[in-house]
Design a protein around this motif. Structure first.
Motif, PDB file in Angstrom:
ATOM      1  N   ASP A 244      -4.317  -3.493   2.956  1.00  0.00           N
ATOM      2  CA  ASP A 244      -4.886  -2.459   1.958  1.00  0.00           C
ATOM      3  C   ASP A 244      -5.974  -1.571   2.230  1.00  0.00           C
ATOM      4  OD1 ASP A 244      -3.291  -3.628  -0.705  1.00  0.00           O
ATOM      5  OD2 ASP A 244      -3.929  -5.221   0.521  1.00  0.00           O
ATOM      6  N   HIS A 245      -6.725  -1.840   3.304  1.00  0.00           N
ATOM      7  CA  HIS A 245      -7.754  -1.123   3.782  1.00  0.00           C
ATOM      8  C   HIS A 245      -7.454   0.288   4.690  1.00  0.00           C
ATOM      9  CE1 HIS A 245     -12.180  -0.588   5.421  1.00  0.00           C
ATOM     10  NE2 HIS A 245     -12.131  -0.797   4.285  1.00  0.00           N
ATOM     11  N   ALA A 246      -6.434  -0.069   5.496  1.00  0.00           N
ATOM     12  CA  ALA A 246      -6.162   1.172   6.146  1.00  0.00           C
ATOM     13  C   ALA A 246      -5.901   2.585   5.589  1.00  0.00           C
ATOM     14  CB  ALA A 246      -5.087   0.872   7.241  1.00  0.00           C
TER      15      ALA A 246
ATOM     16  N   LEU B 141      -9.840   2.473  -5.464  1.00  0.00           N
ATOM     17  CA  LEU B 141     -10.749   3.400  -4.747  1.00  0.00           C
ATOM     18  C   LEU B 141      -9.900   4.523  -4.105  1.00  0.00           C
ATOM     19  CD1 LEU B 141     -13.472   4.460  -3.830  1.00  0.00           C
ATOM     20  CD2 LEU B 141     -13.817   2.509  -2.039  1.00  0.00           C
ATOM     21  N   ALA B 142      -8.836   3.951  -3.527  1.00  0.00           N
ATOM     22  CA  ALA B 142      -8.054   4.958  -2.818  1.00  0.00           C
ATOM     23  C   ALA B 142      -7.391   5.981  -3.769  1.00  0.00           C
ATOM     24  CB  ALA B 142      -6.887   4.191  -2.019  1.00  0.00           C
TER      25      ALA B 142
ATOM     26  N   PRO C  36       0.834  -1.135  -0.155  1.00  0.00           N
ATOM     27  CA  PRO C  36      -0.078   0.146   0.135  1.00  0.00           C
ATOM     28  C   PRO C  36       0.745   1.280   0.004  1.00  0.00           C
ATOM     29  CG  PRO C  36      -0.859  -1.678   1.716  1.00  0.00           C
ATOM     30  CD  PRO C  36       0.622  -2.229   1.236  1.00  0.00           C
ATOM     31  N   GLY C  37       0.241   2.259  -0.784  1.00  0.00           N
ATOM     32  CA  GLY C  37       1.119   3.499  -0.903  1.00  0.00           C
ATOM     33  C   GLY C  37       2.216   3.566  -1.871  1.00  0.00           C
ATOM     34  N   THR C  38       2.458   2.217  -2.479  1.00  0.00           N
ATOM     35  CA  THR C  38       3.301   2.159  -3.656  1.00  0.00           C
ATOM     36  C   THR C  38       2.458   1.920  -4.959  1.00  0.00           C
ATOM     37  OG1 THR C  38       5.044   0.927  -2.343  1.00  0.00           O
ATOM     38  CG2 THR C  38       5.333   0.697  -4.585  1.00  0.00           C
TER      39      THR C  38
ATOM     40  N   VAL D 158     -10.106  -9.763  -5.225  1.00  0.00           N
ATOM     41  CA  VAL D 158     -10.743  -8.418  -6.001  1.00  0.00           C
ATOM     42  C   VAL D 158     -11.074  -7.500  -5.199  1.00  0.00           C
ATOM     43  CG1 VAL D 158     -12.684  -7.806  -7.679  1.00  0.00           C
ATOM     44  CG2 VAL D 158     -11.692 -10.244  -7.729  1.00  0.00           C
ATOM     45  N   ALA D 159     -11.472  -7.525  -4.025  1.00  0.00           N
ATOM     46  CA  ALA D 159     -11.716  -6.554  -3.286  1.00  0.00           C
ATOM     47  C   ALA D 159     -10.480  -5.570  -2.889  1.00  0.00           C
ATOM     48  CB  ALA D 159     -12.346  -6.972  -1.838  1.00  0.00           C
ATOM     49  N   PHE D 160      -9.239  -6.237  -2.562  1.00  0.00           N
ATOM     50  CA  PHE D 160      -8.156  -5.464  -2.616  1.00  0.00           C
ATOM     51  C   PHE D 160      -7.704  -4.751  -3.622  1.00  0.00           C
ATOM     52  CE2 PHE D 160      -6.580  -9.454  -0.135  1.00  0.00           C
ATOM     53  CZ  PHE D 160      -7.327  -9.221   1.262  1.00  0.00           C
ATOM     54  N   GLY D 161      -8.073  -5.362  -4.914  1.00  0.00           N
ATOM     55  CA  GLY D 161      -7.876  -4.429  -6.028  1.00  0.00           C
ATOM     56  C   GLY D 161      -8.820  -3.141  -6.031  1.00  0.00           C
TER      57      GLY D 161
END
Length: 343
Positions: free
Chosen positions: A190-192, A125-126, A57-59, A117-120
């Protein structure tokens, strides 16, 4: 999401039903720094949940470079998987797309593929929320695109958690407890970042200007709670059973355990590689829904409110739109997004 199971590798690694994990490989001109998911997966592999490659996350994702030999492996994978997406609802879809026939295996399959898929979706969304924050005023198109991604995430919650409470306890929840007695969906990496971006959007803009996004987020929370109540009627998560404070921040080891369970490998990734993986899993979900329904065991549950019935009705369109959204930065043609007035 409802509390997630520990890696199926733990329970299924030595089982003939265990999904194989294929190695990733890199671009010819970038060495192994940028990972391409494997292109030549066995087309006869049945009911398989592949390893998902994602950056931390963030990359950000990186451009998929061309080569002097033609399209990269990732670009070819994306083209192949878009063809599979078109075949997902055929009367005789490719074996590669079909979910397991056994209800226990299908429950596990839906949980893993739906979460992947939710992680994608969370990453996409981010990106949309950050793009909103980067502008002086909220652009209506971005607001509606973000709202649609929330609705797509809601569909994935309904899909992943579509089994009965009894089957969930005997499969997914039992798997989690084997891996760690306190295993929790809060351990996903990935959600935070998404939660903080949500807070920033609420603070930055007047409520009416982002109202479609707010409604979709509230509906998503309602769906999350509804699924959790169906799967765990007593409302006690594994984390709560251990007496652990839910506010306690997950450790790096717990983050790694979550990645391992959901078959996520963290590596640099190009746009084509990301899109190819998401499109393939959307094809698997569409094939599964066509064969077994969105709620394969909860079809006779209590009547759903109109907002959730709308999600059921729009599931196909939302999933196809997700395939297009995931492909936005790949250079491959996608269907034009509808204007805000038509949403």
């Amino acid at each position: 999401m409802p509390t997630a199971p520990p890696t199926l590798r733990g329970e299924l690694e030595d089982s003939p039903d265990a999904p194989a994990v294929r190695p990733a490989y890199g671009h010819p001109d970038l060495g192994r720094q940028v990972i391409c998911p494997p292109r030549n997966a066995d087309p006869t592999a049945f009911g398989r949940a592949d390893e998902l490659v994602l950056p931390m996350p963030g990359t950000g994702l990186v451009p998929c470079p061309s080569t002097p030999y033609g399209p990269t492996d990732c670009a070819r994978s994306l083209q192949e998987h878009r063809r599979l997406l078109d075949q997902a609802t055929h009367p005789q879809p490719p074996d590669r797309l079909q979910a397991p026939a056994d209800p226990d295996r299908r429950t596990r399959h839906r949980w893993i593929v739906g979460h992947q898929v939710a992680f994608g979706v969370w990453r996409l969304l981010a990106d949309k929320l950050q793009a909103l924050l980067d502008g002086p005023t909220p652009r209506p198109r971005l607001v509606h695109e973000a709202a649609r991604l929330y609705d797509t995430y809601s569909i994935l919650l309904l899909y992943a958690g579509s089994c009965s409470a009894r089957r969930y306890a005997a499969t997914v929840r039992a798997d989690m407890a084997v891996r760690d007695p306190a295993f929790s969906g809060q351990w996903t990496r990935d959600h935070a970042p998404l939660l903080e971006l949500q807070r920033q959007v609420r603070r930055a803009f007047p409520a009416p200007s982002v109202s479609p996004l707010t409604r979709a987020a509230r509906l998503n929370h309602h769906v999350h709670m509804t699924v959790a109540e169906l799967l765990v009627p007593d409302g006690v998560s594994l984390l709560q059973q251990t007496g652990r404070d839910p506010a306690q921040k997950p450790t790096e080891a717990e983050r790694n355990l979550s990645d391992d369970y959901f078959r996520v490998r963290r590596r640099p990734l190009c746009h084509d590689g990301f899109a190819a993986q998401i499109v393939l899993r959307i094809a698997q979900i569409r094939c599964d829904i066509a064969a077994h329904g969105l709620n394969h065991e909860n079809a006779n549950a209590a009547p759903q409110p109109p907002a959730i019935r709308r999600l059921h009705d729009e599931a196909t369109e939302l999933l196809l739109h997700l395939a297009d959204t995931a492909s936005e930065n790949t250079g491959h043609p996608i269907r034009p997004s509808p204007s805000p007035q038509t949403l």
